[in-house]
Design an enzyme around this catalytic site. Sequence first.
Site, PDB file in Angstrom:
ATOM      1  N   ARG A   1     -63.332  55.539 -14.206  1.00 54.98           N
ATOM      2  CA  ARG A   1     -63.021  55.461 -13.059  1.00 54.98           C
ATOM      3  C   ARG A   1     -64.209  55.645 -11.998  1.00 54.98           C
ATOM      4  O   ARG A   1     -64.235  54.853 -11.200  1.00 54.98           O
ATOM      5  CB  ARG A   1     -62.211  56.864 -12.857  1.00 54.98           C
ATOM      6  CG  ARG A   1     -62.017  57.093 -11.183  1.00 54.98           C
ATOM      7  CD  ARG A   1     -61.518  58.272 -10.830  1.00 54.98           C
ATOM      8  NE  ARG A   1     -61.901  59.394 -11.177  1.00 54.98           N
ATOM      9  CZ  ARG A   1     -63.119  59.937 -10.486  1.00 54.98           C
ATOM     10  NH1 ARG A   1     -63.372  59.431  -9.420  1.00 54.98           N
ATOM     11  NH2 ARG A   1     -64.052  61.086 -10.845  1.00 54.98           N
ATOM     12  N   ARG A   2     -65.230  56.367 -12.189  1.00 53.35           N
ATOM     13  CA  ARG A   2     -66.740  56.376 -11.218  1.00 53.35           C
ATOM     14  C   ARG A   2     -67.263  55.026 -11.614  1.00 53.35           C
ATOM     15  O   ARG A   2     -67.818  54.550 -10.516  1.00 53.35           O
ATOM     16  CB  ARG A   2     -67.470  57.717 -11.925  1.00 53.35           C
ATOM     17  CG  ARG A   2     -66.713  58.861 -11.346  1.00 53.35           C
ATOM     18  CD  ARG A   2     -67.423  59.979 -11.662  1.00 53.35           C
ATOM     19  NE  ARG A   2     -67.062  61.424 -11.148  1.00 53.35           N
ATOM     20  CZ  ARG A   2     -67.099  62.722 -11.991  1.00 53.35           C
ATOM     21  NH1 ARG A   2     -67.678  62.617 -13.283  1.00 53.35           N
ATOM     22  NH2 ARG A   2     -66.643  63.659 -11.454  1.00 53.35           N
TER      23      ARG A   2
ATOM     24  N   ARG B   1     -72.547  61.468 -22.009  1.00 48.91           N
ATOM     25  CA  ARG B   1     -71.647  62.654 -22.238  1.00 48.91           C
ATOM     26  C   ARG B   1     -72.601  64.033 -22.158  1.00 48.91           C
ATOM     27  O   ARG B   1     -73.845  63.938 -21.699  1.00 48.91           O
ATOM     28  CB  ARG B   1     -71.241  62.631 -23.798  1.00 48.91           C
ATOM     29  CG  ARG B   1     -70.056  61.524 -24.112  1.00 48.91           C
ATOM     30  CD  ARG B   1     -68.844  62.044 -23.550  1.00 48.91           C
ATOM     31  NE  ARG B   1     -68.516  63.284 -23.796  1.00 48.91           N
ATOM     32  CZ  ARG B   1     -67.635  63.776 -24.668  1.00 48.91           C
ATOM     33  NH1 ARG B   1     -67.366  63.049 -25.637  1.00 48.91           N
ATOM     34  NH2 ARG B   1     -67.395  65.188 -24.616  1.00 48.91           N
TER      35      ARG B   1
ATOM     36  N   CYS C   1     -55.851  59.912 -18.789  1.00 52.07           N
ATOM     37  CA  CYS C   1     -56.957  60.365 -17.730  1.00 52.07           C
ATOM     38  C   CYS C   1     -58.269  59.886 -17.855  1.00 52.07           C
ATOM     39  O   CYS C   1     -58.885  60.217 -16.971  1.00 52.07           O
ATOM     40  CB  CYS C   1     -56.813  62.035 -17.910  1.00 52.07           C
ATOM     41  SG  CYS C   1     -57.404  62.764 -19.629  1.00 52.07           S
TER      42      CYS C   1
ATOM     43  N   ARG D   1     -76.295  66.449 -17.939  1.00 52.62           N
ATOM     44  CA  ARG D   1     -76.161  65.562 -17.382  1.00 52.62           C
ATOM     45  C   ARG D   1     -77.308  65.505 -16.194  1.00 52.62           C
ATOM     46  O   ARG D   1     -78.103  64.703 -15.915  1.00 52.62           O
ATOM     47  CB  ARG D   1     -74.896  65.258 -16.850  1.00 52.62           C
ATOM     48  CG  ARG D   1     -73.887  65.165 -17.630  1.00 52.62           C
ATOM     49  CD  ARG D   1     -72.437  64.925 -17.136  1.00 52.62           C
ATOM     50  NE  ARG D   1     -71.358  64.784 -18.148  1.00 52.62           N
ATOM     51  CZ  ARG D   1     -70.452  63.911 -18.236  1.00 52.62           C
ATOM     52  NH1 ARG D   1     -70.157  63.093 -17.116  1.00 52.62           N
ATOM     53  NH2 ARG D   1     -69.396  63.977 -18.903  1.00 52.62           N
TER      54      ARG D   1
ATOM     55  N   LYS E   1     -57.382  67.793 -13.943  1.00 51.81           N
ATOM     56  CA  LYS E   1     -57.616  66.402 -14.173  1.00 51.81           C
ATOM     57  C   LYS E   1     -57.695  66.067 -15.759  1.00 51.81           C
ATOM     58  O   LYS E   1     -57.463  64.976 -16.012  1.00 51.81           O
ATOM     59  CB  LYS E   1     -59.050  65.928 -13.317  1.00 51.81           C
ATOM     60  CG  LYS E   1     -60.190  66.357 -14.078  1.00 51.81           C
ATOM     61  CD  LYS E   1     -61.459  65.903 -13.111  1.00 51.81           C
ATOM     62  CE  LYS E   1     -62.686  66.529 -13.471  1.00 51.81           C
ATOM     63  NZ  LYS E   1     -62.998  66.033 -14.794  1.00 51.81           N
ATOM     64  N   ASP E   2     -58.021  66.923 -16.516  1.00 56.86           N
ATOM     65  CA  ASP E   2     -57.922  66.896 -17.994  1.00 56.86           C
ATOM     66  C   ASP E   2     -56.368  66.934 -18.425  1.00 56.86           C
ATOM     67  O   ASP E   2     -56.201  66.420 -19.864  1.00 56.86           O
ATOM     68  CB  ASP E   2     -58.741  67.874 -18.515  1.00 56.86           C
ATOM     69  CG  ASP E   2     -60.303  67.520 -18.270  1.00 56.86           C
ATOM     70  OD1 ASP E   2     -60.599  66.672 -17.856  1.00 56.86           O
ATOM     71  OD2 ASP E   2     -60.866  68.823 -18.259  1.00 56.86           O
TER      72      ASP E   2
END
Length: 359
Positions: free
Chosen positions: A169-170, A191, A284, A197, A121-122
Amino acid sequence: MSSTREPQGRAGVERPSARRPEGLSTVGLSTPAEAPRRREQEKGALRLGTRRSRLALAQSGLVADAVSQVTGRPVELVEITTYGDTSREHLAQIGGTGVFVTALRDALLGGEVDFAVHSLKDLPTAQPDGLVLAAVPEREDPRDVIVARDALKFTDLPRGARIGTGSPRRTAQLNAYARSHGLDIETVPIRGNIDTRVGFVRDGELDAVVLAAAGLSRIGRIDEVTDFLSVDTILPAPGQGALAIECSADHADLIAALGELDDPLTRVAVTAERSLLAALEAGCSAPVGALADLLADGQIVKEMRLRGIVGTTDGSRTVQLSTTGPVPETHDQALKLGRDLAAEMLAQGAAGLMGEQAK
């Protein structure tokens, strides 16, 4: 810093339903594997370029073990720092596209490493000259998950709950879902690595954070998940849950060996997803979700359903469409599927909903 993994003996069986689509792998099924393996065994350790994070090292370690099994050679992990690892800016601010990848690709092109492992995905959708996407192994769970205080599920969070994510996106899909279901949430940009997180929740700064199921699974922390988010609620990033193994186009024997790790059904699915992303001209870190579901009848894969979504980060407007048809049999067919769905989305105004555009 580097570490070496010794070969453990060959393992792994291709899924019986996996029919390799034409043009979707660098190695055909009829290519004899023993000759390149014997040639590889005569050489020294292979150098695998990887990011330094715990997750990246875990992912690369899994690939290193598999490559050792295939080639009979030890694999040395070569840790490389990327711009995305050192910058404290949010991904949407620094562009997102390629920030975790460029340094690894430079090391490949410069001959410092023999191959590299990326989170797919990156990976930017454009493949650079001189490098080959040699393998896309079988995909992990592509879903997003919640890690929340008091073991809460997403829909059980209190009014005004603060949910952390670094992904537009989220953010877009969480806010869209909350709007349509009468939930009151606040999305908070964050981040950091998984420890950082999850720490925001443990320390009481946030009520929940959103992470990828695949990442938590690969580092052995999937039991910390308090809610798995259905793809009907939030579509993942294109390629989420999949890994990409990249190497120099000049290394034919290594390409052949790495190709044994390629999963054809995963590759065709992520090819369609990334084609949609590319056709939307989105990077992305843009608020784009996509997932290609492989629909099976028993053990035989019959069809593929591609879904895509674009939305404003406040959740006020979204464009979400899907298409279902036969599993693409060629690379070009997979690309066309993504492009066609993207064209329908653009016709419904998707372009106006995206913030960050690929440069």
